[in-house]
Design a protein around this motif. Structure first.
Motif, PDB file in Angstrom:
ATOM      1  N   LEU A  77       0.828  -1.202   0.000  1.00 42.62           N
ATOM      2  CA  LEU A  77       0.000   0.000   0.000  1.00 42.62           C
ATOM      3  C   LEU A  77       0.866   1.258   0.000  1.00 42.62           C
ATOM      4  O   LEU A  77       0.570   2.234  -0.695  1.00 42.62           O
ATOM      5  CB  LEU A  77      -0.932  -0.009   1.210  1.00 42.62           C
ATOM      6  CG  LEU A  77      -2.001   1.070   1.278  1.00 42.62           C
ATOM      7  CD1 LEU A  77      -3.013   0.916   0.146  1.00 42.62           C
ATOM      8  CD2 LEU A  77      -2.725   1.017   2.618  1.00 42.62           C
ATOM      9  N   ASP A  78       1.968   1.218   0.754  1.00 38.65           N
ATOM     10  CA  ASP A  78       2.887   2.360   0.800  1.00 38.65           C
ATOM     11  C   ASP A  78       3.485   2.659  -0.572  1.00 38.65           C
ATOM     12  O   ASP A  78       3.683   3.824  -0.932  1.00 38.65           O
ATOM     13  CB  ASP A  78       3.995   2.130   1.826  1.00 38.65           C
ATOM     14  CG  ASP A  78       3.486   2.199   3.263  1.00 38.65           C
ATOM     15  OD1 ASP A  78       2.367   2.723   3.479  1.00 38.65           O
ATOM     16  OD2 ASP A  78       4.204   1.719   4.163  1.00 38.65           O
ATOM     17  N   VAL A  79       3.776   1.613  -1.363  1.00 43.26           N
ATOM     18  CA  VAL A  79       4.303   1.819  -2.721  1.00 43.26           C
ATOM     19  C   VAL A  79       3.261   2.546  -3.571  1.00 43.26           C
ATOM     20  O   VAL A  79       3.586   3.504  -4.277  1.00 43.26           O
ATOM     21  CB  VAL A  79       4.708   0.483  -3.383  1.00 43.26           C
ATOM     22  CG1 VAL A  79       5.065   0.697  -4.851  1.00 43.26           C
ATOM     23  CG2 VAL A  79       5.883  -0.148  -2.643  1.00 43.26           C
ATOM     24  N   LEU A  80       2.011   2.118  -3.485  1.00 43.89           N
ATOM     25  CA  LEU A  80       0.950   2.773  -4.261  1.00 43.89           C
ATOM     26  C   LEU A  80       0.800   4.238  -3.853  1.00 43.89           C
ATOM     27  O   LEU A  80       0.685   5.121  -4.704  1.00 43.89           O
ATOM     28  CB  LEU A  80      -0.383   2.037  -4.073  1.00 43.89           C
ATOM     29  CG  LEU A  80      -0.436   0.574  -4.531  1.00 43.89           C
ATOM     30  CD1 LEU A  80      -1.811  -0.024  -4.239  1.00 43.89           C
ATOM     31  CD2 LEU A  80      -0.085   0.438  -5.991  1.00 43.89           C
ATOM     32  N   ARG A  81       0.835   4.484  -2.541  1.00 47.92           N
ATOM     33  CA  ARG A  81       0.709   5.873  -2.054  1.00 47.92           C
ATOM     34  C   ARG A  81       1.892   6.720  -2.493  1.00 47.92           C
ATOM     35  O   ARG A  81       1.722   7.871  -2.911  1.00 47.92           O
ATOM     36  CB  ARG A  81       0.615   5.883  -0.531  1.00 47.92           C
ATOM     37  CG  ARG A  81      -0.733   5.507  -0.018  1.00 47.92           C
ATOM     38  CD  ARG A  81      -0.835   5.756   1.479  1.00 47.92           C
ATOM     39  NE  ARG A  81      -2.179   5.459   1.929  1.00 47.92           N
ATOM     40  CZ  ARG A  81      -2.463   4.694   2.965  1.00 47.92           C
ATOM     41  NH1 ARG A  81      -1.500   4.162   3.687  1.00 47.92           N
ATOM     42  NH2 ARG A  81      -3.705   4.466   3.298  1.00 47.92           N
ATOM     43  N   HIS A  82       3.098   6.160  -2.369  1.00 49.74           N
ATOM     44  CA  HIS A  82       4.316   6.903  -2.728  1.00 49.74           C
ATOM     45  C   HIS A  82       4.289   7.324  -4.199  1.00 49.74           C
ATOM     46  O   HIS A  82       4.795   8.382  -4.554  1.00 49.74           O
ATOM     47  CB  HIS A  82       5.552   6.053  -2.432  1.00 49.74           C
ATOM     48  CG  HIS A  82       6.837   6.719  -2.774  1.00 49.74           C
ATOM     49  ND1 HIS A  82       7.349   7.763  -2.031  1.00 49.74           N
ATOM     50  CD2 HIS A  82       7.706   6.527  -3.796  1.00 49.74           C
ATOM     51  CE1 HIS A  82       8.481   8.174  -2.579  1.00 49.74           C
ATOM     52  NE2 HIS A  82       8.715   7.436  -3.644  1.00 49.74           N
ATOM     53  N   GLN A  83       3.687   6.502  -5.050  1.00 53.50           N
ATOM     54  CA  GLN A  83       3.635   6.817  -6.483  1.00 53.50           C
ATOM     55  C   GLN A  83       2.369   7.592  -6.856  1.00 53.50           C
ATOM     56  O   GLN A  83       2.055   7.745  -8.025  1.00 53.50           O
ATOM     57  CB  GLN A  83       3.771   5.535  -7.298  1.00 53.50           C
ATOM     58  CG  GLN A  83       5.130   4.895  -7.070  1.00 53.50           C
ATOM     59  CD  GLN A  83       5.537   3.959  -8.174  1.00 53.50           C
ATOM     60  OE1 GLN A  83       5.029   4.021  -9.297  1.00 53.50           O
ATOM     61  NE2 GLN A  83       6.474   3.092  -7.880  1.00 53.50           N
ATOM     62  N   VAL A  88      -6.139   1.625  -7.845  1.00 51.93           N
ATOM     63  CA  VAL A  88      -5.184   0.586  -8.251  1.00 51.93           C
ATOM     64  C   VAL A  88      -5.164  -0.533  -7.209  1.00 51.93           C
ATOM     65  O   VAL A  88      -5.123  -0.274  -6.007  1.00 51.93           O
ATOM     66  CB  VAL A  88      -3.756   1.166  -8.418  1.00 51.93           C
ATOM     67  CG1 VAL A  88      -2.744   0.067  -8.736  1.00 51.93           C
ATOM     68  CG2 VAL A  88      -3.730   2.228  -9.515  1.00 51.93           C
ATOM     69  N   LEU A  89      -5.181  -1.769  -7.705  1.00 44.28           N
ATOM     70  CA  LEU A  89      -5.046  -2.964  -6.880  1.00 44.28           C
ATOM     71  C   LEU A  89      -3.680  -3.585  -7.144  1.00 44.28           C
ATOM     72  O   LEU A  89      -3.295  -3.758  -8.293  1.00 44.28           O
ATOM     73  CB  LEU A  89      -6.140  -3.983  -7.222  1.00 44.28           C
ATOM     74  CG  LEU A  89      -5.988  -5.389  -6.625  1.00 44.28           C
ATOM     75  CD1 LEU A  89      -6.142  -5.356  -5.102  1.00 44.28           C
ATOM     76  CD2 LEU A  89      -6.988  -6.347  -7.248  1.00 44.28           C
ATOM     77  N   ALA A  90      -2.965  -3.895  -6.068  1.00 47.27           N
ATOM     78  CA  ALA A  90      -1.691  -4.613  -6.180  1.00 47.27           C
ATOM     79  C   ALA A  90      -1.860  -5.962  -5.480  1.00 47.27           C
ATOM     80  O   ALA A  90      -2.324  -6.012  -4.339  1.00 47.27           O
ATOM     81  CB  ALA A  90      -0.565  -3.820  -5.521  1.00 47.27           C
ATOM     82  N   THR A  91      -1.511  -7.037  -6.174  1.00 50.68           N
ATOM     83  CA  THR A  91      -1.561  -8.369  -5.576  1.00 50.68           C
ATOM     84  C   THR A  91      -0.193  -9.018  -5.714  1.00 50.68           C
ATOM     85  O   THR A  91       0.520  -8.759  -6.690  1.00 50.68           O
ATOM     86  CB  THR A  91      -2.604  -9.272  -6.276  1.00 50.68           C
ATOM     87  OG1 THR A  91      -2.260  -9.405  -7.656  1.00 50.68           O
ATOM     88  CG2 THR A  91      -4.008  -8.704  -6.140  1.00 50.68           C
ATOM     89  N   VAL A  92       0.163  -9.850  -4.737  1.00 54.35           N
ATOM     90  CA  VAL A  92       1.391 -10.642  -4.821  1.00 54.35           C
ATOM     91  C   VAL A  92       1.072 -12.052  -4.337  1.00 54.35           C
ATOM     92  O   VAL A  92       0.641 -12.247  -3.197  1.00 54.35           O
ATOM     93  CB  VAL A  92       2.549 -10.044  -3.995  1.00 54.35           C
ATOM     94  CG1 VAL A  92       3.779 -10.956  -4.065  1.00 54.35           C
ATOM     95  CG2 VAL A  92       2.913  -8.645  -4.481  1.00 54.35           C
TER      96      VAL A  92
END
Length: 195
Positions: A77-83, A88-92
């Motif tokens: 979530l921090d990566v999404l906020r930083h950019q 946007v959904l990020a899954t791993v």
């Protein structure tokens, strides 16, 4: 200015025999995000974890899915906020390789997975739209169409009745300029309707 991404992008990262399959995609709400996560769990039954993060207004989320608290969902979530991303959904998806990475190693792995996927993603500005509706006599229909052609509008709908009703969305930052332009050029023959 907030951004979103144009289309889904995937990236695979291998760290100490663990596979991290990252995907970032446009996503507007939590319900659809949860459906995507459920389908990933079904598609990867041998995976140890399916972690995810969502930035979608008031529906944001950070889920560790069994990883130690704060080592997966929050860093993603921090990566999404930083950019400066929104919608946007990020899954791993993580396949455990037999070697423990420790809390710091997990944070780096999940952060890097999402960051690497985002390097390949095409970012597009997220523009706020404002919906407008106006009514004019038939004699001004062509004038309104020409004026709207000079702006970025979406969802144009035209109804013909006793007068012509235009409904459209325009970027919020240009709406007042267009309203002033049309009010002046239509000489009091244009009426704005509530949306």
């Amino acid at each position: 200015m907030p951004f979103t991404i144009k289309s889904p992008v995937e990236h695979e990262l291998i760290i100490k025999k663990s596979r991290f399959l990252a995907c970032v995609m446009p996503m507007n709400d939590r319900a659809n995000a949860q459906q995507i996560v459920a389908s990933l769990k079904a598609a990867h039954p041998g995976a140890a974890h399916v972690c995810w993060a969502l930035l979608a207004g008031g529906q944001s989320a950070a889920v560790d899915d069994g990883e130690p608290s704060g080592t997966a969902g929050r860093p993603m979530l921090d990566v999404l906020r930083h950019q400066e991303l929104e919608g946007v959904l990020a899954t791993v998806v993580r396949y455990f390789g037999g070697v423990k990475l420790g809390a710091g190693g997990l944070v780096r792995a999940y952060t890097d997975s999402v960051a690497q996927a985002l390097l390949q993603a095409e970012k597009i500005p997220l523009l706020k739209l404002r919906t407008l509706r106006c009514t004019v006599p038939y004699s001004l229909e062509g004038h309104i169409r020409r004026a709207l052609a000079g702006y970025t509008t979406t969802g144009l709908a035209v109804e013909h009745g006793s007068q012509v009703i235009f409904s459209f969305a325009i970027t919020a930052d240009t709406a007042e300029t267009l309203i002033a332009q049309l009010n002046e050029s239509c000489h009091g023959q244009l009426g704005w309707l509530n949306t």
